[in-house]
Design a protein around this motif. Structure first.
Motif, PDB file in Angstrom:
ATOM      1  N   ASP A 128     -16.494   9.742   1.099  1.00  0.00           N
ATOM      2  CA  ASP A 128     -16.998  10.916   1.314  1.00  0.00           C
ATOM      3  C   ASP A 128     -16.079  11.822   0.394  1.00  0.00           C
ATOM      4  N   TYR A 129     -15.192  11.380  -0.365  1.00  0.00           N
ATOM      5  CA  TYR A 129     -14.195  12.177  -1.225  1.00  0.00           C
ATOM      6  C   TYR A 129     -14.205  11.860  -2.558  1.00  0.00           C
ATOM      7  N   ILE A 130     -15.534  11.515  -3.269  1.00  0.00           N
ATOM      8  CA  ILE A 130     -15.774  11.226  -4.487  1.00  0.00           C
ATOM      9  C   ILE A 130     -15.717  12.437  -5.525  1.00  0.00           C
ATOM     10  N   ASN A 131     -15.634  13.688  -5.084  1.00  0.00           N
ATOM     11  CA  ASN A 131     -15.699  14.811  -5.801  1.00  0.00           C
ATOM     12  C   ASN A 131     -14.322  15.605  -5.815  1.00  0.00           C
ATOM     13  N   VAL A 132     -13.231  14.708  -5.274  1.00  0.00           N
ATOM     14  CA  VAL A 132     -12.063  15.292  -5.122  1.00  0.00           C
ATOM     15  C   VAL A 132     -11.386  15.775  -6.343  1.00  0.00           C
ATOM     16  N   PRO A 133     -11.162  16.911  -7.229  1.00  0.00           N
ATOM     17  CA  PRO A 133     -10.898  17.111  -8.387  1.00  0.00           C
ATOM     18  C   PRO A 133      -9.469  16.389  -8.678  1.00  0.00           C
ATOM     19  N   TYR A 134      -9.332  16.334 -10.114  1.00  0.00           N
ATOM     20  CA  TYR A 134      -7.962  16.008 -10.676  1.00  0.00           C
ATOM     21  C   TYR A 134      -6.961  17.171 -10.892  1.00  0.00           C
ATOM     22  N   PHE A 135      -5.665  17.091 -10.346  1.00  0.00           N
ATOM     23  CA  PHE A 135      -4.720  17.938 -10.823  1.00  0.00           C
ATOM     24  C   PHE A 135      -4.068  17.497 -12.115  1.00  0.00           C
ATOM     25  N   ASP A 136      -3.846  18.431 -12.787  1.00  0.00           N
ATOM     26  CA  ASP A 136      -3.402  17.896 -14.234  1.00  0.00           C
ATOM     27  C   ASP A 136      -1.973  17.801 -14.303  1.00  0.00           C
ATOM     28  N   GLY A 137      -1.358  16.828 -13.369  1.00  0.00           N
ATOM     29  CA  GLY A 137       0.221  16.573 -13.214  1.00  0.00           C
ATOM     30  C   GLY A 137       0.643  16.004 -14.588  1.00  0.00           C
ATOM     31  N   LYS A 138      -0.158  15.418 -15.697  1.00  0.00           N
ATOM     32  CA  LYS A 138       0.252  14.932 -16.785  1.00  0.00           C
ATOM     33  C   LYS A 138       0.748  16.090 -17.911  1.00  0.00           C
ATOM     34  N   ASN A 139       0.049  17.001 -18.033  1.00  0.00           N
ATOM     35  CA  ASN A 139       0.223  18.067 -19.063  1.00  0.00           C
ATOM     36  C   ASN A 139       0.762  19.422 -18.311  1.00  0.00           C
ATOM     37  N   ASN A 140       0.287  19.673 -17.131  1.00  0.00           N
ATOM     38  CA  ASN A 140       0.639  20.787 -16.386  1.00  0.00           C
ATOM     39  C   ASN A 140       1.200  20.926 -15.227  1.00  0.00           C
ATOM     40  N   HIS A 141       2.134  20.068 -15.091  1.00  0.00           N
ATOM     41  CA  HIS A 141       3.087  19.771 -13.922  1.00  0.00           C
ATOM     42  C   HIS A 141       3.678  21.225 -13.593  1.00  0.00           C
ATOM     43  N   PRO A 142       3.768  21.935 -12.435  1.00  0.00           N
ATOM     44  CA  PRO A 142       4.356  23.092 -12.143  1.00  0.00           C
ATOM     45  C   PRO A 142       6.087  23.111 -12.498  1.00  0.00           C
ATOM     46  N   LYS A 143       6.318  21.765 -12.439  1.00  0.00           N
ATOM     47  CA  LYS A 143       8.025  21.639 -12.538  1.00  0.00           C
ATOM     48  C   LYS A 143       8.340  21.312 -14.090  1.00  0.00           C
ATOM     49  N   ASP A 144       7.265  21.050 -14.789  1.00  0.00           N
ATOM     50  CA  ASP A 144       7.537  20.872 -16.288  1.00  0.00           C
ATOM     51  C   ASP A 144       7.259  22.105 -17.107  1.00  0.00           C
ATOM     52  N   ILE A 145       6.765  23.192 -16.531  1.00  0.00           N
ATOM     53  CA  ILE A 145       6.418  24.205 -17.348  1.00  0.00           C
ATOM     54  C   ILE A 145       7.402  25.472 -17.346  1.00  0.00           C
ATOM     55  N   GLN A 146       7.841  26.115 -18.276  1.00  0.00           N
ATOM     56  CA  GLN A 146       8.973  27.023 -18.207  1.00  0.00           C
ATOM     57  C   GLN A 146       8.531  28.205 -17.668  1.00  0.00           C
ATOM     58  N   ILE A 158       1.006  -1.289   0.016  1.00  0.00           N
ATOM     59  CA  ILE A 158      -0.216   0.087   0.072  1.00  0.00           C
ATOM     60  C   ILE A 158       0.688   1.214   0.143  1.00  0.00           C
ATOM     61  N   TYR A 159       0.442   2.365  -0.989  1.00  0.00           N
ATOM     62  CA  TYR A 159       1.190   3.527  -1.095  1.00  0.00           C
ATOM     63  C   TYR A 159       0.789   4.385   0.091  1.00  0.00           C
ATOM     64  N   THR A 160       1.752   4.745   0.905  1.00  0.00           N
ATOM     65  CA  THR A 160       1.187   5.690   2.066  1.00  0.00           C
ATOM     66  C   THR A 160       1.606   7.143   1.803  1.00  0.00           C
ATOM     67  N   HIS A 161       2.631   7.685   1.164  1.00  0.00           N
ATOM     68  CA  HIS A 161       3.023   8.858   1.071  1.00  0.00           C
ATOM     69  C   HIS A 161       4.121   9.277   0.084  1.00  0.00           C
ATOM     70  N   HIS A 162       4.322  10.316  -0.229  1.00  0.00           N
ATOM     71  CA  HIS A 162       5.278  10.664  -1.120  1.00  0.00           C
ATOM     72  C   HIS A 162       5.963  12.150  -0.915  1.00  0.00           C
ATOM     73  N   GLN A 163       7.061  12.234  -1.219  1.00  0.00           N
ATOM     74  CA  GLN A 163       7.798  13.653  -1.169  1.00  0.00           C
ATOM     75  C   GLN A 163       7.338  14.343  -2.449  1.00  0.00           C
ATOM     76  N   ARG A 164       6.847  15.415  -2.307  1.00  0.00           N
ATOM     77  CA  ARG A 164       6.613  15.876  -3.738  1.00  0.00           C
ATOM     78  C   ARG A 164       7.513  16.646  -4.573  1.00  0.00           C
ATOM     79  N   ARG A 165       7.483  16.412  -5.755  1.00  0.00           N
ATOM     80  CA  ARG A 165       8.297  16.934  -6.731  1.00  0.00           C
ATOM     81  C   ARG A 165       7.840  18.611  -6.991  1.00  0.00           C
ATOM     82  N   SER A 166       6.471  18.750  -7.048  1.00  0.00           N
ATOM     83  CA  SER A 166       6.023  20.013  -7.288  1.00  0.00           C
ATOM     84  C   SER A 166       6.353  20.895  -5.737  1.00  0.00           C
ATOM     85  N   VAL A 167       6.309  20.602  -4.746  1.00  0.00           N
ATOM     86  CA  VAL A 167       6.500  21.245  -3.603  1.00  0.00           C
ATOM     87  C   VAL A 167       7.326  20.301  -2.581  1.00  0.00           C
TER      88      VAL A 167
END
Ligand SMILES: [Zn+2]
Length: 128
Positions: A110-128, A83-92
């Motif tokens: 209770d968290y069915i409506n949590v939105p998707y972050f667009d890490g695939k196309n708009n990751h903050p570390k991939d945008i110049q 099971i995945y527990t946590h990760h140190q972020r690349r973005s922060v």
């Protein structure tokens, strides 16, 4: 949902080998899913915690680290139950993201409506 006045929360993997203590003074912050290559596969809802507010209570030797691509993000999972527990972020990098489904007292439905972050196309570390 989590009660607002309880700031120390227990997070466990499935088998219980790994136990973390999180200090969450503002509850679950920055709730999100993500569509990047790893997040889309594990499909966990995550929240954020500052690095100093996550403590490994037990399971140091059972936690395994996984990295890929730039190897900046460090993904941790229990090597016994997977099971995945946590990760140190690349973005922060001063934050961990953590799997809210592992948090004691959370009803994941209770968290069915949590939105998707667009890490695939708009990751903050991939945008110049
Ligand atoms: Zn485990």
């Amino acid at each position: 949902m989590i009660e607002g006045n309880e700031i120390h929360r227990k997070l466990t993997c499935h088998c219980g080998a790994v136990e973390l203590e999180l200090t969450l003074p503002k509850g679950l912050e920055k709730l999100r899913r993500c569509n990047c290559s790893i997040c889309s596969r594990r499909n966990a809802v995550v929240a954020s915690v500052d690095l100093e507010n996550l403590r490994i209570v037990k399971g140091h030797n059972d936690l395994k680290e996984y990295t890929f691509n730039t190897h900046e993000a460090k993904h941790f999972f229990c090597s016994r139950c997977g099971i995945y527990t946590h990760h140190q972020r690349r973005s922060v990098p001063t934050e961990y993201g953590f799997n809210i489904a592992c948090l004691e007292g959370v009803k994941i439905e209770d968290y069915i409506n949590v939105p998707y972050f667009d890490g695939k196309n708009n990751h903050p570390k991939d945008i110049q």
